[in-house]
Write a protein that holds these residues in place. Structure first.
Motif, PDB file in Angstrom:
ATOM      1  N   GLY A  81       0.795  -1.227   0.000  1.00 32.25           N
ATOM      2  CA  GLY A  81       0.000   0.000   0.000  1.00 32.25           C
ATOM      3  C   GLY A  81       0.825   1.274   0.000  1.00 32.25           C
ATOM      4  O   GLY A  81       0.324   2.332   0.384  1.00 32.25           O
ATOM      5  N   LYS A  82       2.084   1.208  -0.463  1.00 36.44           N
ATOM      6  CA  LYS A  82       2.948   2.396  -0.440  1.00 36.44           C
ATOM      7  C   LYS A  82       2.383   3.551  -1.260  1.00 36.44           C
ATOM      8  O   LYS A  82       2.387   4.696  -0.806  1.00 36.44           O
ATOM      9  N   THR A  83       1.916   3.259  -2.466  1.00 37.49           N
ATOM     10  CA  THR A  83       1.458   4.346  -3.338  1.00 37.49           C
ATOM     11  C   THR A  83       0.182   4.984  -2.803  1.00 37.49           C
ATOM     12  O   THR A  83       0.038   6.212  -2.807  1.00 37.49           O
ATOM     13  N   THR A  84      -0.728   4.160  -2.326  1.00 31.74           N
ATOM     14  CA  THR A  84      -1.942   4.708  -1.706  1.00 31.74           C
ATOM     15  C   THR A  84      -1.584   5.542  -0.484  1.00 31.74           C
ATOM     16  O   THR A  84      -2.154   6.618  -0.251  1.00 31.74           O
ATOM     17  N   LEU A  85      -0.632   5.059   0.294  1.00 31.71           N
ATOM     18  CA  LEU A  85      -0.172   5.817   1.453  1.00 31.71           C
ATOM     19  C   LEU A  85       0.405   7.162   1.030  1.00 31.71           C
ATOM     20  O   LEU A  85       0.125   8.199   1.660  1.00 31.71           O
ATOM     21  N   LEU A  86       1.187   7.175  -0.049  1.00 27.71           N
ATOM     22  CA  LEU A  86       1.760   8.430  -0.537  1.00 27.71           C
ATOM     23  C   LEU A  86       0.673   9.411  -0.973  1.00 27.71           C
ATOM     24  O   LEU A  86       0.733  10.602  -0.667  1.00 27.71           O
ATOM     25  N   GLU A  87      -0.308   8.903  -1.696  1.00 33.24           N
ATOM     26  CA  GLU A  87      -1.410   9.774  -2.130  1.00 33.24           C
ATOM     27  C   GLU A  87      -2.100  10.410  -0.933  1.00 33.24           C
ATOM     28  O   GLU A  87      -2.372  11.620  -0.924  1.00 33.24           O
ATOM     29  N   ARG A  88      -2.418   9.605   0.066  1.00 32.08           N
ATOM     30  CA  ARG A  88      -3.098  10.119   1.257  1.00 32.08           C
ATOM     31  C   ARG A  88      -2.193  11.052   2.050  1.00 32.08           C
ATOM     32  O   ARG A  88      -2.653  12.049   2.618  1.00 32.08           O
ATOM     33  N   THR A  89      -0.902  10.746   2.108  1.00 34.82           N
ATOM     34  CA  THR A  89       0.037  11.594   2.842  1.00 34.82           C
ATOM     35  C   THR A  89       0.144  12.968   2.198  1.00 34.82           C
ATOM     36  O   THR A  89       0.148  13.999   2.893  1.00 34.82           O
ATOM     37  N   ILE A  90       0.215  13.000   0.879  1.00 33.88           N
ATOM     38  CA  ILE A  90       0.289  14.272   0.165  1.00 33.88           C
ATOM     39  C   ILE A  90      -0.949  15.113   0.452  1.00 33.88           C
ATOM     40  O   ILE A  90      -0.861  16.328   0.701  1.00 33.88           O
ATOM     41  N   ARG A  91      -2.116  14.477   0.435  1.00 33.06           N
ATOM     42  CA  ARG A  91      -3.347  15.219   0.731  1.00 33.06           C
ATOM     43  C   ARG A  91      -3.369  15.685   2.179  1.00 33.06           C
ATOM     44  O   ARG A  91      -3.823  16.804   2.478  1.00 33.06           O
ATOM     45  N   GLU A  92      -2.893  14.843   3.086  1.00 27.26           N
ATOM     46  CA  GLU A  92      -2.884  15.194   4.512  1.00 27.26           C
ATOM     47  C   GLU A  92      -1.935  16.364   4.785  1.00 27.26           C
ATOM     48  O   GLU A  92      -2.251  17.261   5.573  1.00 27.26           O
ATOM     49  N   LEU A  93      -0.782  16.367   4.128  1.00 24.38           N
ATOM     50  CA  LEU A  93       0.180  17.455   4.324  1.00 24.38           C
ATOM     51  C   LEU A  93      -0.303  18.757   3.711  1.00 24.38           C
ATOM     52  O   LEU A  93       0.034  19.848   4.186  1.00 24.38           O
ATOM     53  N   GLY A  94      -1.094  18.651   2.643  1.00 27.41           N
ATOM     54  CA  GLY A  94      -1.620  19.846   1.991  1.00 27.41           C
ATOM     55  C   GLY A  94      -0.508  20.749   1.501  1.00 27.41           C
ATOM     56  O   GLY A  94       0.479  20.301   0.919  1.00 27.41           O
ATOM     57  N   SER A  96       1.333  22.596   3.501  1.00 25.83           N
ATOM     58  CA  SER A  96       2.193  22.930   4.630  1.00 25.83           C
ATOM     59  C   SER A  96       3.666  22.730   4.319  1.00 25.83           C
ATOM     60  O   SER A  96       4.534  23.321   4.955  1.00 25.83           O
ATOM     61  N   VAL A  97       3.973  21.884   3.314  1.00 29.56           N
ATOM     62  CA  VAL A  97       5.354  21.639   2.930  1.00 29.56           C
ATOM     63  C   VAL A  97       5.385  21.213   1.461  1.00 29.56           C
ATOM     64  O   VAL A  97       4.525  20.449   1.018  1.00 29.56           O
ATOM     65  N   PRO A  98       6.336  21.740   0.673  1.00 26.45           N
ATOM     66  CA  PRO A  98       6.460  21.279  -0.723  1.00 26.45           C
ATOM     67  C   PRO A  98       6.874  19.809  -0.750  1.00 26.45           C
ATOM     68  O   PRO A  98       7.734  19.379   0.023  1.00 26.45           O
ATOM     69  N   VAL A  99       6.259  19.050  -1.662  1.00 33.47           N
ATOM     70  CA  VAL A  99       6.517  17.609  -1.756  1.00 33.47           C
ATOM     71  C   VAL A  99       6.831  17.240  -3.203  1.00 33.47           C
ATOM     72  O   VAL A  99       6.177  17.723  -4.136  1.00 33.47           O
ATOM     73  N   ALA A 100       7.824  16.392  -3.385  1.00 37.13           N
ATOM     74  CA  ALA A 100       8.128  15.785  -4.682  1.00 37.13           C
ATOM     75  C   ALA A 100       8.316  14.294  -4.461  1.00 37.13           C
ATOM     76  O   ALA A 100       8.564  13.847  -3.338  1.00 37.13           O
ATOM     77  N   VAL A 101       8.198  13.514  -5.534  1.00 38.91           N
ATOM     78  CA  VAL A 101       8.236  12.059  -5.404  1.00 38.91           C
ATOM     79  C   VAL A 101       9.108  11.445  -6.491  1.00 38.91           C
ATOM     80  O   VAL A 101       9.047  11.858  -7.652  1.00 38.91           O
ATOM     81  N   VAL A 102       9.917  10.472  -6.093  1.00 34.61           N
ATOM     82  CA  VAL A 102      10.646   9.618  -7.026  1.00 34.61           C
ATOM     83  C   VAL A 102      10.045   8.223  -6.916  1.00 34.61           C
ATOM     84  O   VAL A 102      10.043   7.632  -5.835  1.00 34.61           O
ATOM     85  N   GLU A 103       9.506   7.720  -8.025  1.00 29.81           N
ATOM     86  CA  GLU A 103       8.852   6.413  -8.045  1.00 29.81           C
ATOM     87  C   GLU A 103       9.777   5.373  -8.650  1.00 29.81           C
ATOM     88  O   GLU A 103      10.310   5.566  -9.745  1.00 29.81           O
ATOM     89  N   GLY A 104       9.948   4.253  -7.962  1.00 29.26           N
ATOM     90  CA  GLY A 104      10.749   3.164  -8.475  1.00 29.26           C
ATOM     91  C   GLY A 104       9.914   1.924  -8.750  1.00 29.26           C
ATOM     92  O   GLY A 104       9.199   1.450  -7.863  1.00 29.26           O
ATOM     93  N   ASP A 105       9.969   1.423  -9.970  1.00 29.14           N
ATOM     94  CA  ASP A 105       9.286   0.191 -10.359  1.00 29.14           C
ATOM     95  C   ASP A 105      10.085  -0.453 -11.484  1.00 29.14           C
ATOM     96  O   ASP A 105      10.799   0.229 -12.218  1.00 29.14           O
ATOM     97  N   GLN A 106       9.914  -1.744 -11.649  1.00 25.63           N
ATOM     98  CA  GLN A 106      10.587  -2.394 -12.769  1.00 25.63           C
ATOM     99  C   GLN A 106      10.013  -1.914 -14.104  1.00 25.63           C
ATOM    100  O   GLN A 106      10.756  -1.660 -15.049  1.00 25.63           O
ATOM    101  N   GLU A 107       8.705  -1.789 -14.188  1.00 26.70           N
ATOM    102  CA  GLU A 107       8.056  -1.359 -15.420  1.00 26.70           C
ATOM    103  C   GLU A 107       6.832  -0.489 -15.103  1.00 26.70           C
ATOM    104  O   GLU A 107       6.397  -0.420 -13.966  1.00 26.70           O
ATOM    105  N   THR A 108       6.304   0.153 -16.135  1.00 28.15           N
ATOM    106  CA  THR A 108       5.085   0.972 -16.164  1.00 28.15           C
ATOM    107  C   THR A 108       5.252   2.334 -15.498  1.00 28.15           C
ATOM    108  O   THR A 108       6.155   2.564 -14.698  1.00 28.15           O
ATOM    109  N   LEU A 109       4.326   3.239 -15.856  1.00 29.52           N
ATOM    110  CA  LEU A 109       4.239   4.568 -15.248  1.00 29.52           C
ATOM    111  C   LEU A 109       3.014   4.667 -14.350  1.00 29.52           C
ATOM    112  O   LEU A 109       2.605   5.774 -13.978  1.00 29.52           O
ATOM    113  N   LEU A 110       2.425   3.547 -13.986  1.00 24.57           N
ATOM    114  CA  LEU A 110       1.138   3.550 -13.283  1.00 24.57           C
ATOM    115  C   LEU A 110       1.194   4.324 -11.965  1.00 24.57           C
ATOM    116  O   LEU A 110       0.330   5.157 -11.681  1.00 24.57           O
TER     117      LEU A 110
END
Length: 262
Positions: A81-94, A96-110
């Protein structure tokens, strides 16, 4: 690591910044040896791979510290549930702090597409056959991001409880996400992952009534392996524990900003 698990095709690593209209195809610039015939040289070779990675991680750490950026390495098995957690965390932080994300996966941009929908800058690193991110990959990913001073950058590592624990990326904080659907024995089976964690997030606690999972036993095992790790209970889908998680992040970031890890 790569010399023992055989992962990784350097030519297969791809970097895609979704805030742009084009992709960037690059090699991550280091060789993964696959010829293991000379068994006596395996350990020195592994040590050189990690030593080179540690040098690059130190450079990443200096760069992030200079900008006052708090980097969080999120690690887990697939499906935690990492990606769902990230989505909710970003919304929770609003805002209040600038956020950027580096996504690591073997394949896809999902997963990167999901993060882009939150309005935050994101870079997708596709590792091909590789089962983890390393410091060189993160350095290339950070170059694609316009990191604001005193911001948070989340690194969602490839889903794997082995190799990601071995590779320092230059992050300030390591967080292991574990779901109650995985069984409470994960800390004992993968001790190095939990030994390196600053925080363990026990996710999907809304499913506790429907699964056999001993929360107290799991916490005991985590503390046995890593007495200094914090443990928080969250539900990324329902929002339970998210305020406590964000409060932990803010407190940790303040500590890092005041005492940069160089």
């Amino acid at each position: 690591m790569c010399t023992t698990c055989g992962c990784g095709d350097p030519a297969g690593t791809r970097y895609t910044a979704l805030r742009h209209d084009h992709s960037h195809d690059h090699s991550h610039g280091h060789h993964h040896p696959h010829d293991r015939g000379a068994g006596a040289r395996t350990v020195p070779l592994e040590e050189r791979v990690l030593a080179r990675n540690d040098q690059l991680a130190a450079a990443n750490r200096r760069l992030l510290a200079e900008r006052g950026v708090h980097a969080v390495n999120l690690m887990s098995s697939p499906g935690s549930g990492k990606t769902t957690l990230l989505e909710r965390t970003i919304r929770e932080l609003g805002d209040s702090v600038p956020v950027a994300v580096v996504e690591g996966d073997q394949e896809t941009l999902l997963d990167a597409e999901r993060i882009r929908a939150t309005g935050r800058p994101v870079v997708q690193i596709n590792t091909g056959e590789g089962c983890h991110l390393d410091a060189a990959m993160l350095e290339r990913g950070l170059r694609e991001l316009d990191l604001a001073p005193r911001s948070l950058v989340f690194v969602e590592n490839v889903g794997n409880l082995v190799c990601p624990a071995l590779f320092d990326l230059g992050e300030s904080t390591r967080v292991v996400v574990m779901s109650v659907t995985e069984g409470e024995d994960k800390p004992l089976k993968y001790p190095h992952m939990f030994r390196t964690a600053d925080l363990v997030l026990l996710n999907k606690i809304d499913l506790l009534p429907h699964v056999e999972f001993d929360v107290a036993r799991c916490a005991q095992q985590i503390r046995r392996i890593n007495p200094g790790a914090d443990v928080l209970h969250v539900s990324a889908t329902r929002g339970a524990g998210l305020p406590e998680w964000c409060a932990w992040l803010r407190k940790r970031a303040i500590t890092i900003y005041c005492e940069p890890e160089i």
